[in-house]
Design a protein around this motif. Structure first.
Motif, PDB file in Angstrom:
ATOM      1  N   UNK A 125       0.768  -1.268   0.013  1.00  0.00           N
ATOM      2  CA  UNK A 125      -0.051   0.034  -0.058  1.00  0.00           C
ATOM      3  C   UNK A 125       0.956   1.371   0.064  1.00  0.00           C
ATOM      4  N   UNK A 126       0.356   2.364  -0.550  1.00  0.00           N
ATOM      5  CA  UNK A 126       1.091   3.646  -0.343  1.00  0.00           C
ATOM      6  C   UNK A 126       0.444   4.454   0.716  1.00  0.00           C
ATOM      7  N   UNK A 127       0.818   4.578   1.762  1.00  0.00           N
ATOM      8  CA  UNK A 127       0.131   5.595   2.759  1.00  0.00           C
ATOM      9  C   UNK A 127       0.319   6.838   2.441  1.00  0.00           C
ATOM     10  N   UNK A 128      -0.382   7.897   3.380  1.00  0.00           N
ATOM     11  CA  UNK A 128      -0.398   9.253   3.064  1.00  0.00           C
ATOM     12  C   UNK A 128       1.093   9.693   3.139  1.00  0.00           C
ATOM     13  N   UNK A 129       1.843   9.160   4.023  1.00  0.00           N
ATOM     14  CA  UNK A 129       3.238   9.521   4.412  1.00  0.00           C
ATOM     15  C   UNK A 129       4.133   9.264   3.016  1.00  0.00           C
ATOM     16  N   UNK A 130       3.616   8.070   2.670  1.00  0.00           N
ATOM     17  CA  UNK A 130       4.701   7.595   1.600  1.00  0.00           C
ATOM     18  C   UNK A 130       4.143   8.224   0.211  1.00  0.00           C
TER      19      UNK A 130
ATOM     20  N   UNK B  52       3.938  18.693   5.275  1.00  0.00           N
ATOM     21  CA  UNK B  52       4.667  18.188   6.483  1.00  0.00           C
ATOM     22  C   UNK B  52       4.231  18.888   7.740  1.00  0.00           C
ATOM     23  N   UNK B  53       3.643  19.989   7.528  1.00  0.00           N
ATOM     24  CA  UNK B  53       3.116  20.376   8.815  1.00  0.00           C
ATOM     25  C   UNK B  53       1.965  19.839   9.166  1.00  0.00           C
ATOM     26  N   UNK B  54       1.056  19.395   8.050  1.00  0.00           N
ATOM     27  CA  UNK B  54      -0.073  18.725   8.242  1.00  0.00           C
ATOM     28  C   UNK B  54       0.099  17.439   8.914  1.00  0.00           C
ATOM     29  N   UNK B  55       0.912  16.777   8.347  1.00  0.00           N
ATOM     30  CA  UNK B  55       1.255  15.320   8.754  1.00  0.00           C
ATOM     31  C   UNK B  55       1.604  15.275  10.215  1.00  0.00           C
ATOM     32  N   UNK B  56       2.678  16.228  10.710  1.00  0.00           N
ATOM     33  CA  UNK B  56       3.278  16.238  12.081  1.00  0.00           C
ATOM     34  C   UNK B  56       2.024  16.556  12.905  1.00  0.00           C
ATOM     35  N   UNK B  57       1.022  17.565  12.570  1.00  0.00           N
ATOM     36  CA  UNK B  57      -0.289  17.525  13.398  1.00  0.00           C
ATOM     37  C   UNK B  57      -0.966  16.085  13.491  1.00  0.00           C
ATOM     38  N   UNK B  58      -0.992  15.515  12.490  1.00  0.00           N
ATOM     39  CA  UNK B  58      -1.629  14.476  12.456  1.00  0.00           C
ATOM     40  C   UNK B  58      -0.880  13.183  13.279  1.00  0.00           C
ATOM     41  N   UNK B  59       0.295  13.538  13.384  1.00  0.00           N
ATOM     42  CA  UNK B  59       1.109  12.177  13.895  1.00  0.00           C
ATOM     43  C   UNK B  59       0.983  12.486  15.706  1.00  0.00           C
ATOM     44  N   UNK B  60       0.400  13.696  15.985  1.00  0.00           N
ATOM     45  CA  UNK B  60       0.232  14.005  17.583  1.00  0.00           C
ATOM     46  C   UNK B  60      -0.446  12.737  17.996  1.00  0.00           C
TER      47      UNK B  60
ATOM     48  N   UNK C  33       8.540   9.824  10.869  1.00  0.00           N
ATOM     49  CA  UNK C  33       9.303  11.171  11.329  1.00  0.00           C
ATOM     50  C   UNK C  33      10.396  11.091  10.336  1.00  0.00           C
ATOM     51  N   UNK C  34      11.118  10.115  10.378  1.00  0.00           N
ATOM     52  CA  UNK C  34      12.629  10.132   9.518  1.00  0.00           C
ATOM     53  C   UNK C  34      12.167  10.359   8.111  1.00  0.00           C
ATOM     54  N   UNK C  35      11.172   9.443   7.736  1.00  0.00           N
ATOM     55  CA  UNK C  35      10.971   9.387   6.474  1.00  0.00           C
ATOM     56  C   UNK C  35      10.544  10.623   5.746  1.00  0.00           C
ATOM     57  N   UNK C  36       9.515  11.413   6.632  1.00  0.00           N
ATOM     58  CA  UNK C  36       8.988  12.546   6.274  1.00  0.00           C
ATOM     59  C   UNK C  36       9.840  13.677   6.011  1.00  0.00           C
ATOM     60  N   UNK C  37      11.046  13.543   6.797  1.00  0.00           N
ATOM     61  CA  UNK C  37      12.094  14.449   6.458  1.00  0.00           C
ATOM     62  C   UNK C  37      12.928  14.396   5.357  1.00  0.00           C
ATOM     63  N   UNK C  38      12.663  13.373   4.444  1.00  0.00           N
ATOM     64  CA  UNK C  38      13.385  13.218   3.529  1.00  0.00           C
ATOM     65  C   UNK C  38      13.188  14.113   2.462  1.00  0.00           C
TER      66      UNK C  38
END
Lengths: 312, 651
Positions: B263-268, B479-487, B556-561
């Protein structure tokens, strides 16, 4: 106005009466054990007040420091720690500590220490735990109660924090401890330990060892037989992909893809499995042709999806 | 006459109060009357609440209730008579109605569950107000005693293994799912024949579009307007999107499935876009959007602003030829069309393998998971739990389930049952492709996606502008929205901790019960129970609490790529190292002289073009190479894929 004054109390009374109904609010009777059972049942139903009521009713009939007392004390403390809303971590911590002071050798003592460590680990949203301190607490439980399930759980949590650091040094430290753990006599959390090991091996680029760890994790996974959502299609897929793409071990990859198709014929990855089997056949065919013609083999960079761009 | 005047004066003064009092008295009397009528002497009334207002559903339940009542009387002479009464509540108010009934302790014995309210609300309702049925799910259904399922545990008699009935958070089976559902295209056979000359609707994509064009080119004499090929609405678009358009994106897993879980997740998706591994010109994405435009061009103008009923109206009035809908509408649509036109049901059209645009991208039909719905659970407030449960068992028996679904016109949920011939087209595709990207990172990104996609659907923005506008916003703000979601991950761990404490206590108590039992036979049972409780505890601890922290760290590591690492190969491509390894093995197998593995330069040469006299590389390879170049990364000397970590599946 006279009528209104006469009628209002009537309406109010009717409204109040209509809100009255049977409820299960009566305290559970029975033995201490029955009340403890009922309390945990209420806890699981998120009926916090009823859980507290039953625990408190039971604890009143127990000998302080005894096993039943410890269980009730643990239940009350856990309810205060976990209830939402209305949690009171301070009160929970004091009660856990009281338990350790009054019943240090009770069956609940290791679980109480674990609960205290978890309270330090699971900080509120937006904060970061003090990881060195958390690891120290887990390690203390491991040392104090060797062989106890709570100690093994503490070990697993400590390992997960080391691996989550994603720092090579800490991950290798975890790998060394996990390797020792899986060689030990423990029957519990062995599959989980192999699974954590596979993460470290993957992050540190040791793919052969990763496959070994994944295979062991799969072999030793503990399964709840009643849970229909437990299935291993994912595990077969993972093992097949590692074999195919990391190691080029097509025989093993084929075995796992085929097992997935055989055991989970309606899994979502069936199309992916069939594509994979064809992909492996194709690349082998191509390499055989290269060998026959004595030419080097180039990496096929593309897949079917990289077809000509449509005019969009 | 004075008293009349006074009476009017009184009413005038206290009108609103009198209305309230009147309504109260009327409600109280209605409830009292309803309850008093419920049960006669030596009679048990089981009430069943649901939101299916379709006539065939009420008819089906009534018919089965009657049959059950008679069967019960035959099997248990002298026992109280059982009567089933149903409360059919409109969908729009079902959620509130259920809440009120459950909280007030007046809920029916059996309730339809699982929709009309958010999942978390249902979870809390299950916890407090419904009876778990796990014990019964593990034992055979007595109503299968005379068929091949006689010895099969209830849960395994369901086509989906009762998956939808299991509430993971509670570790309990809670409901009986009685039917399967699916979505297909319904069409007016007569109108199709009249306008296109076709007896059957075409299943080939190009032929389907051609038929639509032909339909559109003809004028309806009744209103002087052109016929509408496809009756659409916002509701119907979702069917087309999920069943036909989104699966075209399946190929994105080859660029975006960074953890190779299929699958391709939203982060991917986000990382793949940010690093250039994916963009809207990547064939699966470009084809998806092209198909959206091509098919929605055949909908009536302004369809996005219309609701479900308006589209159904167009279809029923014979102004449109095609319309998507599900099994739930099959019978009622047939009824509506009776005497006017014949309803056909077809699968979604599919491009052929040699289609010049889609042939190399669309790999098959959509995968459909056989999940059952139309679920019923027994409430804790029921005074007749055994009888209510027995009725649901009856409806879940092979014969009962087949008959119920035959009357309603739905697909039975039990194995070995016959499907109504009309519903053959709804047979799920158990092998196929599926949508593989997700642009919903939450927050403004999701809103922007919705806005841009809507504009694209109605042709207000071109493909190029859509791709440019959204990509720019997405890469900048995702990125900002993803970080928010990750909380939420830590909040999730706390919820799990709460849940685990309850499971742990159950295991500790089962330990205690085992230790304290003196009866040998009982001890054996308790030993099993204890073992099962601890296995369950450890399995949940492992699945829920150990992975969250690690997965979060990796996310979190991946999203910074920001760019593809040197030597990156797609997740489903072979690295040079793996190719060399395969070659070495094949050389050994062939007994050929072992040649040294090709150097990277040789490999590059081979990819750049074949030497004279050699065979050409497949044409399909070229665009990918271009795509890689466009990401400004030369995939040379690939030792290993830098990012190919398989992660543990999410819970």
């Amino acid at each position: 106005m006279k009528f209104f004054r006469a009628f209002l109390p009537l309406l109010l009374a009717a409204a109040i009466l209509s809100g009255c109904g049977s409820s299960d609010s009566a305290a559970s009777g029975g033995t201490v054990a029955d009340r403890i059972d009922a309390a945990w049942q209420n806890y699981r139903l998120n009926e916090w007040s009823l859980a507290l009521r039953d625990f408190e009713s039971a604890i009143a009939d127990t000998e302080p420091g005894g096993e039943d007392w410890a269980m009730c004390q643990y239940g009350i403390a856990t309810t205060w720690a976990q209830r939402r809303p209305g949690e009171d971590p301070k009160k929970a911590r004091e009660m856990y500590q009281e338990l350790l002071a009054k019943a240090p050798r009770s069956a609940m003592a290791p679980w109480t220490e674990l609960a205290l460590a978890r309270m330090i680990h699971l900080v509120p949203v937006g904060q970061d735990p003090d990881y060195p301190e958390v690891r120290k607490l887990y390690k203390a439980i491991e040392d104090k109660y060797p062989g106890h399930l709570a100690a093994k759980e503490a070990f697993m949590y400590r390992m997960s924090t080391l691996i989550a650091s994603l720092e090579d040094g800490l991950m290798n430290e975890a790998a060394a401890e996990l390797e020792k753990f899986v060689q030990g006599e423990s029957q519990e959390f062995v599959g989980s330990s192999y699974s954590l090991l596979s993460v470290v091996y993957n992050m540190t680029g040791q793919q052969e060892k990763r496959l070994w760890a994944e295979e062991n994790a799969f072999d030793k996974t503990e399964v709840d037989p009643a849970d229909p959502s437990v299935e291993f299609a994912w595990a077969y897929w993972n093992l097949a992909c590692i074999s195919e793409f990391e190691l080029g071990d097509f025989a093993r990859a084929r075995k796992y893809y085929n097992e997935l198709m055989e055991k989970y014929p309606s899994d979502i990855r069936i199309h992916g499995c069939k594509s994979a089997l064809k992909r492996m056949d194709d690349i082998e065919e191509r390499i055989r042709e290269d060998i026959r013609l004595g030419r080097p083999t180039a990496r096929p960079e593309t897949e079917k999806a990289d077809a000509d761009k449509p005019e969009a | 006459m004075n008293w009349i005047k006074n009476a009017f004066g009184f009413i005038g003064r206290y009108f609103s109060l009198l209305v309230v009092a009147g309504v109260f008295v009327w409600s109280a009397a209605s409830i009292a009357l309803y309850r008093s009528q419920e049960a006669g002497e030596n009679e048990i009334v089981i009430r069943l609440g649901h939101w299916q207002l379709e006539a065939s559903v009420r008819e089906g339940i009534d018919e089965m209730a009657k049959e059950y009542s008679e069967l019960h009387a035959r099997l248990h002479p002298g026992a109280p008579k059982i009567t089933i009464k149903q409360d059919a509540i409109p969908e729009g108010t079902y959620g509130q109605w259920v809440g009120t009934q459950l909280m007030g302790g007046t809920a029916p014995d059996i309730l339809q569950v699982g929709a009309q309210l958010p999942d978390n609300i249902w979870l809390s309702y299950y916890n407090r107000y419904f009876q778990p049925i796990s014990r019964y799910a593990q034992a055979p259904n007595p109503y299968n005693a005379t068929n091949e399922l006689a010895q099969v545990p209830l849960r395994q008699t369901f086509k989906d293994g009762m998956k939808t009935a299991y509430v993971t958070e509670m570790q309990e089976y809670m409901s009986f799912p009685l039917s399967l559902f699916g979505v297909r295209i319904f069409y007016n056979k007569n109108l199709l024949k009249q306008l296109t000359g076709l007896d059957e609707a075409p299943l080939d994509y190009r032929e389907f579009l051609a038929a639509c064009e032909k339909i559109k080119s003809q004028v309806n004499p009744a209103n002087g307007q052109a016929y509408i090929p496809i009756a659409g609405s916002a509701y119907h678009f979702a069917h087309w999107d999920s069943m036909m358009f989104s699966p075209v994106t399946y190929g994105c897993i080859r660029r975006g499935d960074l953890n190779r879980d299929a699958f391709v997740g939203n982060d991917e998706t986000y990382v793949a876009f940010k690093t250039g591994a994916l963009d809207f010109h990547y064939p699966p994405l470009a084809c998806w959007l092209k198909m959206v435009r091509e098919v929605t061009d055949e909908f009536q103008t302004g369809y996005t602003g219309l609701g479900r009923d308006e589209a159904v109206f167009l279809f029923a009035q014979q102004r449109a030829v095609f319309m998507t809908t599900g099994t739930w509408d099959a019978r009622s649509l047939q009824e509506q069309a009776k005497g006017q036109f014949e309803v056909g049901i077809m699968d979604f059209p599919l491009p052929s393998a040699d289609d010049p645009v889609y042939g190399k991208v669309v790999e098959g039909r959509i995968y459909e998971s056989p999940g059952a719905g139309f679920r019923f659970a027994v409430t804790r407030s029921s005074q007749h739990f055994e009888e209510a449960l027995d009725f649901l068992m009856f409806l879940s028996g092979k014969e009962g389930n087949e008959k119920l679904n035959k009357i309603i016109g739905w697909i039975p949920a039990i194995k070995g049952t016959e499907i109504d011939p009309l519903l053959k087209a709804f047979d799920p595709h158990l092998e196929g492709i599926y949508g593989a990207v997700s642009f919903t990172l939450g927050g403004n990104t999701s809103i922007t996606w919705g806005q841009q996609y809507d504009l694209y659907k109605v042709n207000q923005v071109s493909f190029e502008d859509f791709a440019k506008n959204f990509t720019e916003y997405y890469i900048k703000n995702g990125r900002k929205d993803f970080i928010e979601q990750q909380k939420d991950w830590r909040r999730g761990m706390q919820r799990n901790e709460q849940y685990l404490a309850g499971i742990r206590a159950r295991a500790i108590l089962s330990d205690k019960a085992y230790r304290e039992s003196a009866d040998e036979g009982e001890r054996e049972r308790l030993a099993q129970e204890r073992e099962s409780a601890w296995v369950r505890y450890r399995a949940i601890t492992y699945a829920r609490q150990l992975w969250n922290e690690i997965n979060h760290a990796r996310d979190m590591k991946r999203i910074e790529q920001t760019e593809l690492p040197e030597g990156w190969v797609g997740p489903y491509e072979y690295s040079d190292k793996v190719i060399a390894r395969i070659r070495e093995r094949l050389e050994k197998e062939a007994g050929a002289e072992v040649a040294p593995p090709p150097t990277p330069e040789e490999a590059d040469e081979a990819v750049a073009g074949p030497a004279p006299g050699e065979e050409s590389a497949p044409a399909t390879e070229k665009p990918a190479k271009k795509a890689k170049k466009s990401s400004k990364k030369k995939a040379k000397k690939a030792a290993e894929a830098v990012e190919a970590p398989a992660e543990e599946p999410a819970e």
